[in-house]
Write an enzyme that holds these catalytic residues in place. Structure first.
Site, mmCIF file in Angstrom:
data_model
loop_
_atom_site.group_PDB
_atom_site.id
_atom_site.type_symbol
_atom_site.label_atom_id
_atom_site.label_comp_id
_atom_site.label_asym_id
_atom_site.label_seq_id
_atom_site.Cartn_x
_atom_site.Cartn_y
_atom_site.Cartn_z
ATOM 1 C CE1 TYR A 28 -4.024 2.139 0.719
ATOM 2 C CE2 TYR A 28 -2.519 3.324 2.160
ATOM 3 C CZ TYR A 28 -3.718 3.257 1.485
ATOM 4 O OH TYR A 28 -4.613 4.305 1.560
HETATM 5 N N1 LIG Z 1 -10.071 6.664 4.323
HETATM 6 C C1 LIG Z 1 -8.843 6.981 4.627
HETATM 7 O O1 LIG Z 1 -8.493 7.156 5.809
HETATM 8 C C2 LIG Z 1 -7.796 7.154 3.526
HETATM 9 C C3 LIG Z 1 -6.555 7.700 3.882
HETATM 10 C C4 LIG Z 1 -5.626 7.900 2.897
HETATM 11 C C5 LIG Z 1 -5.899 7.568 1.582
HETATM 12 N N2 LIG Z 1 -7.114 7.023 1.267
HETATM 13 C C6 LIG Z 1 -7.343 6.679 -0.124
HETATM 14 O O2 LIG Z 1 -8.558 7.213 -0.580
HETATM 15 C C7 LIG Z 1 -9.104 6.359 -1.605
HETATM 16 C C8 LIG Z 1 -10.536 6.034 -1.255
HETATM 17 O O3 LIG Z 1 -10.525 5.381 0.000
HETATM 18 P P1 LIG Z 1 -11.840 5.244 0.886
HETATM 19 O O4 LIG Z 1 -11.414 5.404 2.297
HETATM 20 O O5 LIG Z 1 -12.912 6.134 0.336
HETATM 21 O O6 LIG Z 1 -12.139 3.718 0.629
HETATM 22 P P2 LIG Z 1 -13.555 2.962 0.638
HETATM 23 O O7 LIG Z 1 -13.199 1.519 0.665
HETATM 24 O O8 LIG Z 1 -14.421 3.515 1.697
HETATM 25 O O9 LIG Z 1 -14.173 3.348 -0.769
HETATM 26 C C9 LIG Z 1 -13.537 2.936 -1.956
HETATM 27 C C10 LIG Z 1 -14.548 3.003 -3.075
HETATM 28 O O10 LIG Z 1 -13.893 2.628 -4.286
HETATM 29 C C11 LIG Z 1 -14.739 1.734 -4.993
HETATM 30 N N3 LIG Z 1 -13.873 0.894 -5.828
HETATM 31 C C12 LIG Z 1 -13.030 -0.074 -5.445
HETATM 32 N N4 LIG Z 1 -12.430 -0.636 -6.502
HETATM 33 C C13 LIG Z 1 -12.914 -0.002 -7.593
HETATM 34 C C14 LIG Z 1 -12.682 -0.127 -8.979
HETATM 35 N N5 LIG Z 1 -11.834 -1.018 -9.466
HETATM 36 N N6 LIG Z 1 -13.351 0.696 -9.824
HETATM 37 C C15 LIG Z 1 -14.195 1.621 -9.353
HETATM 38 N N7 LIG Z 1 -14.461 1.796 -8.034
HETATM 39 C C16 LIG Z 1 -13.831 0.991 -7.175
HETATM 40 C C17 LIG Z 1 -15.456 0.961 -3.906
HETATM 41 O O11 LIG Z 1 -16.653 0.411 -4.397
HETATM 42 C C18 LIG Z 1 -15.729 2.058 -2.864
HETATM 43 O O12 LIG Z 1 -16.915 2.762 -3.136
HETATM 44 C C19 LIG Z 1 -8.168 5.149 -1.679
HETATM 45 O O13 LIG Z 1 -7.263 5.356 -2.742
HETATM 46 C C20 LIG Z 1 -7.445 5.174 -0.342
HETATM 47 O O14 LIG Z 1 -6.168 4.577 -0.417
HETATM 48 C C21 LIG Z 1 -8.067 6.828 2.211
#
Ligand SMILES: NC(=O)c1ccc[n+]([C@@H]2O[C@H](COP(=O)([O-])OP(=O)(O)OC[C@H]3O[C@@H](n4cnc5c(N)ncnc54)[C@H](O)[C@@H]3O)[C@@H](O)[C@H]2O)c1
Length: 124
Positions: A28
């Site tokens: 990651y």
């Molecule tokens: N939540 C956090 O604390 C956090 C922190 C840093 C970075 N991020 C990054 O933010 C981004 C979103 O994370 P999140 O927390 O919203 O995650 P989440 O799991 O809550 O949501 C991810 C979304 O992406 C969709 N998804 C997954 N694979 C997919 C694909 N192949 N095509 C289209 N849609 C797809 C899922 O259906 C879901 O709706 C990620 O890249 C994650 O690494 C999140």
């Protein structure tokens, strides 16, 4: 965008893990660092064509992913908040606002940037 002869703006989602390390999360963390490298390189490649490419680096944001981690290990929330100067986790709209700003006319000279939106976590 190029095909349609449009100018435009791309915002890639990295993470606070894009500029830090985290135990046990090599794949990651490597990906999130790579997104910043990709953003910087692509922004140079496409700047002349009017396409701006930036990255946001969210801290811990209360999305379903983070809520699920906290649900499985409630003590983790307190530990995470302890390292955030702002004293709380982030809300999804706070990342959305940063993305909207990057795509707005107020950010026309922002290109290839990696913008932390993490309540100050990466200041340490
Ligand atoms: N939540 C956090 O604390 C956090 C922190 C840093 C970075 N991020 C990054 O933010 C981004 C979103 O994370 P999140 O927390 O919203 O995650 P989440 O799991 O809550 O949501 C991810 C979304 O992406 C969709 N998804 C997954 N694979 C997919 C694909 N192949 N095509 C289209 N849609 C797809 C899922 O259906 C879901 O709706 C990620 O890249 C994650 O690494 C999140």
């Amino acid at each position: 965008m190029l095909k349609q002869e449009e100018k435009g703006c791309i915002v890639n989602t990295s993470s606070q893990g894009g500029i830090t390390g985290f135990p046990g999360q090599a794949a990651y963390i490597a990906c999130k660092h790579a997104i910043i490298g990709l953003t910087r390189t692509a922004s140079i490649d496409y700047a002349a064509q009017g396409i701006r490419i930036n990255a946001v680096l969210p801290g811990v944001i209360l999305t379903p992913m983070a809520k699920d981690i906290i649900k499985r290990n409630p003590a983790m929330e307190e530990a995470m908040v302890r390292d955030i100067p702002k004293g709380r986790l982030g809300e999804p709209y706070e990342i959305a606002h940063a993305v909207m700003w990057l795509c707005s006319p107020y950010a026309t000279f922002v290109d290839g940037a990696a913008i932390s939106v993490d309540g100050g976590f990466t200041i340490h």
